[in-house]
Design a protein around this motif. Structure first.
Motif, mmCIF file in Angstrom:
data_model
loop_
_atom_site.group_PDB
_atom_site.id
_atom_site.type_symbol
_atom_site.label_atom_id
_atom_site.label_comp_id
_atom_site.label_asym_id
_atom_site.label_seq_id
_atom_site.Cartn_x
_atom_site.Cartn_y
_atom_site.Cartn_z
ATOM 1 N N ALA A 166 -6.718 -5.692 -6.732
ATOM 2 C CA ALA A 166 -5.434 -6.336 -6.972
ATOM 3 C C ALA A 166 -5.311 -7.619 -6.176
ATOM 4 O O ALA A 166 -4.777 -8.625 -6.653
ATOM 5 N N LEU A 167 -5.825 -7.594 -4.967
ATOM 6 C CA LEU A 167 -5.789 -8.785 -4.112
ATOM 7 C C LEU A 167 -6.646 -9.903 -4.706
ATOM 8 O O LEU A 167 -6.232 -11.054 -4.743
ATOM 9 N N ALA A 168 -7.817 -9.540 -5.193
ATOM 10 C CA ALA A 168 -8.715 -10.539 -5.802
ATOM 11 C C ALA A 168 -8.137 -11.059 -7.102
ATOM 12 O O ALA A 168 -8.241 -12.260 -7.399
ATOM 13 N N GLY A 169 -7.501 -10.192 -7.882
ATOM 14 C CA GLY A 169 -6.901 -10.619 -9.154
ATOM 15 C C GLY A 169 -5.703 -11.514 -8.941
ATOM 16 O O GLY A 169 -5.463 -12.437 -9.699
ATOM 17 N N GLY A 170 -4.952 -11.261 -7.860
ATOM 18 C CA GLY A 170 -3.753 -12.056 -7.579
ATOM 19 C C GLY A 170 -4.081 -13.410 -6.986
ATOM 20 O O GLY A 170 -3.316 -14.347 -7.072
ATOM 21 N N ALA A 171 -5.261 -13.540 -6.359
ATOM 22 C CA ALA A 171 -5.626 -14.802 -5.721
ATOM 23 C C ALA A 171 -5.940 -15.884 -6.729
ATOM 24 O O ALA A 171 -5.705 -17.058 -6.500
ATOM 25 N N GLY A 172 -6.460 -15.495 -7.912
ATOM 26 C CA GLY A 172 -6.822 -16.481 -8.916
ATOM 27 C C GLY A 172 -5.641 -16.951 -9.733
ATOM 28 O O GLY A 172 -5.689 -17.957 -10.409
ATOM 29 N N ALA A 173 -4.537 -16.234 -9.721
ATOM 30 C CA ALA A 173 -3.377 -16.585 -10.563
ATOM 31 C C ALA A 173 -2.461 -17.562 -9.877
ATOM 32 O O ALA A 173 -2.464 -17.790 -8.737
ATOM 33 N N VAL A 181 0.866 -1.182 0.000
ATOM 34 C CA VAL A 181 0.000 0.000 0.000
ATOM 35 C C VAL A 181 0.901 1.230 0.000
ATOM 36 O O VAL A 181 1.859 1.300 0.771
ATOM 37 N N GLN A 182 0.585 2.197 -0.865
ATOM 38 C CA GLN A 182 1.384 3.417 -0.980
ATOM 39 C C GLN A 182 0.801 4.517 -0.094
ATOM 40 O O GLN A 182 -0.425 4.631 0.043
ATOM 41 N N SER A 183 1.685 5.318 0.501
ATOM 42 C CA SER A 183 1.232 6.430 1.326
ATOM 43 C C SER A 183 2.276 7.536 1.308
ATOM 44 O O SER A 183 3.422 7.315 0.899
ATOM 45 N N VAL A 184 1.859 8.717 1.722
ATOM 46 C CA VAL A 184 2.758 9.852 1.893
ATOM 47 C C VAL A 184 2.520 10.420 3.282
ATOM 48 O O VAL A 184 1.448 10.237 3.863
ATOM 49 N N THR A 185 3.532 11.084 3.810
ATOM 50 C CA THR A 185 3.394 11.725 5.101
ATOM 51 C C THR A 185 3.483 13.228 4.888
ATOM 52 O O THR A 185 4.413 13.721 4.247
ATOM 53 N N VAL A 186 2.509 13.940 5.415
ATOM 54 C CA VAL A 186 2.483 15.398 5.357
ATOM 55 C C VAL A 186 2.485 15.873 6.796
ATOM 56 O O VAL A 186 1.492 15.716 7.507
ATOM 57 N N GLY A 187 3.616 16.420 7.217
ATOM 58 C CA GLY A 187 3.745 16.771 8.628
ATOM 59 C C GLY A 187 3.708 15.494 9.441
ATOM 60 O O GLY A 187 4.520 14.604 9.251
ATOM 61 N N ARG A 188 2.761 15.406 10.357
ATOM 62 C CA ARG A 188 2.598 14.195 11.161
ATOM 63 C C ARG A 188 1.447 13.321 10.671
ATOM 64 O O ARG A 188 1.140 12.300 11.275
ATOM 65 N N ARG A 189 0.798 13.739 9.613
ATOM 66 C CA ARG A 189 -0.356 13.002 9.102
ATOM 67 C C ARG A 189 0.049 12.082 7.969
ATOM 68 O O ARG A 189 0.767 12.474 7.064
ATOM 69 N N ARG A 190 -0.416 10.841 8.012
ATOM 70 C CA ARG A 190 -0.161 9.888 6.931
ATOM 71 C C ARG A 190 -1.394 9.835 6.044
ATOM 72 O O ARG A 190 -2.512 9.635 6.516
ATOM 73 N N ILE A 191 -1.182 10.008 4.747
ATOM 74 C CA ILE A 191 -2.254 9.951 3.760
ATOM 75 C C ILE A 191 -2.019 8.718 2.895
ATOM 76 O O ILE A 191 -0.959 8.560 2.292
ATOM 77 N N ILE A 192 -3.001 7.842 2.830
ATOM 78 C CA ILE A 192 -2.913 6.620 2.037
ATOM 79 C C ILE A 192 -3.358 6.958 0.619
ATOM 80 O O ILE A 192 -4.462 7.451 0.404
ATOM 81 N N THR A 193 -2.497 6.709 -0.368
ATOM 82 C CA THR A 193 -2.802 7.069 -1.753
ATOM 83 C C THR A 193 -3.322 5.894 -2.571
ATOM 84 O O THR A 193 -3.883 6.096 -3.637
ATOM 85 N N THR A 194 -3.134 4.682 -2.097
ATOM 86 C CA THR A 194 -3.720 3.505 -2.751
ATOM 87 C C THR A 194 -5.168 3.417 -2.290
ATOM 88 O O THR A 194 -5.430 3.339 -1.095
ATOM 89 N N THR A 195 -6.105 3.441 -3.230
ATOM 90 C CA THR A 195 -7.505 3.374 -2.820
ATOM 91 C C THR A 195 -7.834 1.973 -2.320
ATOM 92 O O THR A 195 -7.248 0.983 -2.786
ATOM 93 N N PRO A 196 -8.752 1.863 -1.375
ATOM 94 C CA PRO A 196 -9.153 0.538 -0.904
ATOM 95 C C PRO A 196 -9.691 -0.338 -2.034
ATOM 96 O O PRO A 196 -9.436 -1.538 -2.067
ATOM 97 N N ALA A 197 -10.406 0.275 -2.977
ATOM 98 C CA ALA A 197 -10.955 -0.492 -4.099
ATOM 99 C C ALA A 197 -9.840 -1.060 -4.969
ATOM 100 O O ALA A 197 -9.896 -2.228 -5.381
ATOM 101 N N ASP A 198 -8.812 -0.263 -5.260
ATOM 102 C CA ASP A 198 -7.686 -0.747 -6.057
ATOM 103 C C ASP A 198 -6.939 -1.862 -5.327
ATOM 104 O O ASP A 198 -6.545 -2.862 -5.928
#
Length: 95
Positions: free
Chosen positions: A88-95, A67-84
């Motif tokens: 990806a997790l569902a697509g990787g499970a079938g392979a 999961v990708q994220s950035v830190t702005v000051g003391r706040r962490r912002i997650i840039t990978t959407t939960p849907a994505d």
């Protein structure tokens, strides 16, 4: 005896059902109305709630690069959407 919401000195709260924003009716086209903004960054709590995972697991996935994220000051912002992430997790499970 009175109900809990009707105690003297207290204003009764309105009991409204929760509204899911994804199922809300589309806004009427009104040029003066503010437009809905597509969310591109999530707080840790928002992301965990949307993905159904805990904070510890999220921080593990950030550390290993899943999961990708950035830190702005003391706040962490997650840039990978939960849907994505889940897609990806569902697509990787079938392979």
């Amino acid at each position: 005896m009175t109900a809990l919401n009707e105690r003297p000195g207290r204003t009764p709260r309105l009991q409204t059902p929760p509204v899911c924003l994804d199922q809300a009716e589309p806004p009427v086209s009104n040029p003066s109305a503010p437009q809905r903004v597509h969310k591109v960054g999530y707080t840790v709590n928002e992301w965990c709630h949307a993905a159904g995972l805990g904070r510890s697991k999220l921080y593990e996935m950030i550390a290993d690069g899943t999961v990708q994220s950035v830190t702005v000051g003391r706040r962490r912002i997650i840039t990978t959407t939960p849907a994505d992430f889940l897609a990806a997790l569902a697509g990787g499970a079938g392979a």
